[in-house]
Design a protein around this motif. Structure first.
Motif, short mmCIF file in Angstrom:
data_model
loop_
_atom_site.label_atom_id
_atom_site.label_comp_id
_atom_site.label_asym_id
_atom_site.label_seq_id
_atom_site.Cartn_x
_atom_site.Cartn_y
_atom_site.Cartn_z
N THR A 1 -1.65 6.58 0.16
CA THR A 1 -2.23 6.29 -1.14
C THR A 1 -2.44 4.79 -1.24
O THR A 1 -1.54 4.02 -0.96
N ASN A 2 -3.64 4.39 -1.63
CA ASN A 2 -3.94 2.96 -1.74
C ASN A 2 -3.56 2.46 -3.12
O ASN A 2 -3.01 3.19 -3.94
N THR A 3 -3.88 1.21 -3.38
CA THR A 3 -3.49 0.60 -4.65
C THR A 3 -4.24 1.19 -5.84
O THR A 3 -3.80 1.05 -6.96
N GLN A 4 -5.35 1.86 -5.60
CA GLN A 4 -6.07 2.53 -6.67
C GLN A 4 -5.61 3.98 -6.82
O GLN A 4 -6.21 4.77 -7.51
N ASN A 5 -4.53 4.31 -6.13
CA ASN A 5 -3.93 5.65 -6.14
C ASN A 5 -4.87 6.71 -5.59
O ASN A 5 -4.82 7.87 -5.98
N ALA B 1 -6.28 8.74 9.68
CA ALA B 1 -7.38 8.71 10.65
C ALA B 1 -8.55 7.89 10.11
O ALA B 1 -9.20 7.16 10.87
N ALA B 2 -8.82 8.00 8.82
CA ALA B 2 -9.92 7.24 8.23
C ALA B 2 -9.60 5.76 8.22
O ALA B 2 -10.48 4.92 8.48
N ALA C 1 -7.87 -3.13 4.39
CA ALA C 1 -6.80 -3.83 3.68
C ALA C 1 -6.69 -3.35 2.23
O ALA C 1 -5.58 -3.27 1.69
N LYS C 2 -7.79 -2.99 1.64
CA LYS C 2 -7.76 -2.47 0.27
C LYS C 2 -7.23 -1.04 0.23
O LYS C 2 -6.54 -0.67 -0.71
N TRP C 3 -7.57 -0.25 1.24
CA TRP C 3 -7.07 1.13 1.31
C TRP C 3 -5.55 1.14 1.44
O TRP C 3 -4.87 1.91 0.81
N ASP C 4 -5.06 0.27 2.32
CA ASP C 4 -3.60 0.20 2.53
C ASP C 4 -3.22 -1.25 2.74
O ASP C 4 -3.31 -1.77 3.85
N PRO C 5 -2.81 -1.93 1.67
CA PRO C 5 -2.49 -3.36 1.74
C PRO C 5 -1.31 -3.69 2.66
O PRO C 5 -1.07 -4.86 2.92
N ASP D 1 -2.58 -5.53 10.66
CA ASP D 1 -3.77 -5.72 11.49
C ASP D 1 -5.04 -5.90 10.65
O ASP D 1 -5.93 -6.65 11.03
N ALA D 2 -5.11 -5.24 9.51
CA ALA D 2 -6.29 -5.38 8.65
C ALA D 2 -6.40 -6.81 8.14
O ALA D 2 -7.47 -7.42 8.19
N HIS D 3 -5.29 -7.36 7.66
CA HIS D 3 -5.30 -8.73 7.12
C HIS D 3 -5.52 -9.77 8.23
O HIS D 3 -6.30 -10.72 8.05
#
Length: 84
Positions: free
Chosen positions: A4-8, A14-15, A43-47, A51-53
């Motif tokens: 779950t990302n920060t926007q729930n 996989a995505a 990074a927005k999907w999973d802060p 590796d994203a940052h």
């Protein structure tokens, strides 16, 4: 398992991985704007994904956007410290 990302919103691992791989492919092709967009989305999907940052910082460095690169690297450092 779902993330779950920060926007729930639910994000499949996989995505998320696909988005990171897309960013790496854009980076290898020297398409740094597209790479930055892919890493930023990850990074927005999973802060919490280091590796994203980190890769977002590299992409911004290649775009000479030093403020955004610094911000991305600072986020990566925070994440790396929390893993220690």
């Amino acid at each position: 398992m779902k993330i779950t990302n920060t926007q729930n919103e639910r994000v499949e691992p996989a995505a998320l991985n696909e988005q990171l791989q897309k960013g790496l492919k854009f980076h290898e092709a020297r398409k740094y704007r597209e790479a930055a967009n892919a890493f930023d989305a990850a990074a927005k999907w999973d802060p919490s994904v280091f590796d994203a940052h980190y890769n977002l910082g590299i992409a911004y460095l290649n775009l000479s956007d030093f403020n955004k690169a610094t911000n991305a690297f600072q986020n990566a450092v925070k994440l790396n410290k929390s893993r220690s």
